[in-house]
Design an enzyme around this catalytic site. Structure first.
Site, short mmCIF file in Angstrom:
data_model
loop_
_atom_site.label_atom_id
_atom_site.label_comp_id
_atom_site.label_asym_id
_atom_site.label_seq_id
_atom_site.Cartn_x
_atom_site.Cartn_y
_atom_site.Cartn_z
N TYR A 130 8.27 8.55 16.48
CA TYR A 130 8.33 8.54 15.01
C TYR A 130 9.49 9.38 14.49
O TYR A 130 10.26 8.93 13.64
CB TYR A 130 6.99 9.06 14.47
N ASP A 175 7.77 -9.67 8.43
CA ASP A 175 7.86 -8.70 9.52
C ASP A 175 9.29 -8.17 9.49
O ASP A 175 10.23 -8.89 9.85
CB ASP A 175 7.56 -9.39 10.84
N VAL A 176 9.46 -6.93 9.05
CA VAL A 176 10.82 -6.42 8.84
C VAL A 176 11.62 -6.30 10.13
O VAL A 176 12.85 -6.21 10.09
CB VAL A 176 10.81 -5.05 8.11
N SER A 187 0.84 -1.20 0.00
CA SER A 187 0.00 0.00 0.00
C SER A 187 0.87 1.24 0.00
O SER A 187 2.09 1.18 0.20
CB SER A 187 -0.92 0.02 1.23
N THR A 244 -1.66 8.91 1.36
CA THR A 244 -1.50 7.49 1.62
C THR A 244 -2.74 6.98 2.35
O THR A 244 -3.58 7.78 2.80
CB THR A 244 -0.26 7.25 2.50
N LEU A 246 3.15 4.46 -0.36
CA LEU A 246 4.37 4.76 -1.10
C LEU A 246 5.02 3.49 -1.65
O LEU A 246 5.56 3.48 -2.75
CB LEU A 246 5.36 5.51 -0.21
#
Length: 261
Positions: A167, A58-59, A16, A202, A18
């Site tokens: 973040y 799962d990165v 999804s 997004t 970007l």
């Protein structure tokens, strides 16, 4: 580096936003694209649409990343391009005071760790695994290039707002490791760059009321609109194709500078 049918690429967060736009742009130029994402339904659909392969990854988990690269390479061969778009957005002040009771609380430590694990450690793991594989490839072109990596930071890396301590710090670290990793890999012919997107249309923003989206667009100096994910994807392709583009962190934001809130 030319993007064509001989090129294999991995896009994290490619189901999804970007990441999806990037996966589609690379595939439109002929690349064989593997999508890493946790959303299997959306990821499988995008992969089918671009004749790519989906890997549920799962990165933040090294074993999961290893399995994803193994599946991607079995389908397409060793990738020469990695684009890291996987990430989460979290909100919370370092500390806050309840206006009614006066009680003081702090940002949940577990949420901070989760944000860092996905946005920063996940990017690190995928870079390390991809670069290790790229180093086994024969160099191509006049200057012996083996691969290109593009990471996703954020304008919050430089203009972190109130409530973005987790973040913003995760994205600032993504920005901060771009140059040293580009230097780590310079002798191997692997380039590393980062994009700092501003306010893009997004799925996360699409859920906001139209009035809120319009207010965000109005805050952009020019053009007064939300960014189109296709514009991000276009910049990724430019970074991959332009051999002199290395060690750079580029804002893509319509000249916005985020206020405190």
């Amino acid at each position: 580096m030319q993007i064509d049918t001989t090129l294999a690429a991995v896009v994290t967060g490619g189901a999804s936003g970007l990441g999806e736009a990037t996966a589609r742009a690379l595939a439109a130029k002929g690349a064989k694209v593997a999508i890493f994402d946790m959303n299997a339904d959306a990821g499988e659909a995008v992969a089918a649409d671009i004749e790519g392969v989906f890997c549920k990854v799962d990165v933040s988990d090294e074993a999961s990343v290893d399995a994803g690269f193994a599946r991607a390479r079995a389908a397409h061969g060793q990738e020469r391009v990695l684009v890291n778009c996987a990430g989460i957005g979290t909100v919370g002040k370092l500390v806050k005071r309840d206006r009614e009771t006066g009680a003081i609380s702090h940002h949940p430590v577990d949420l901070y760790r989760k944000t860092i694990e996905i946005n920063l450690v996940g990017t690190f793991i995928c870079m390390a695994k991809a670069a290790s594989g790229m180093m086994t490839l024969d160099p191509v072109g006049e200057h012996g290039e083996r691969g290109a990596i593009v990471n996703t930071a954020s304008v919050a890396a430089e203009d972190g707002q109130i409530g973005q301590v987790a973040y913003a710090s995760s994205k600032a670290a993504v920005k901060g490791m771009t140059l040293p990793v580009a230097r780590d890999l310079m002798g191997e012919g692997i380039r590393v760059n980062a994009i700092l997107p501003g306010i893009f249309r997004t799925p996360m923003l699409a859920g906001l009321p139209e009035k809120a989206q319009a207010a965000l667009a109005e805050a952009v100096p020019f053009p007064k609109r939300l960014g189109d994910p296709a514009e991000y994807a276009s910049l990724v392709c430019f970074m991959v194709e332009t051999g002199y583009f290395n060690g750079e962190c580029v804002r893509l934001d319509g000249a916005i500078r985020m206020p405190p809130k």
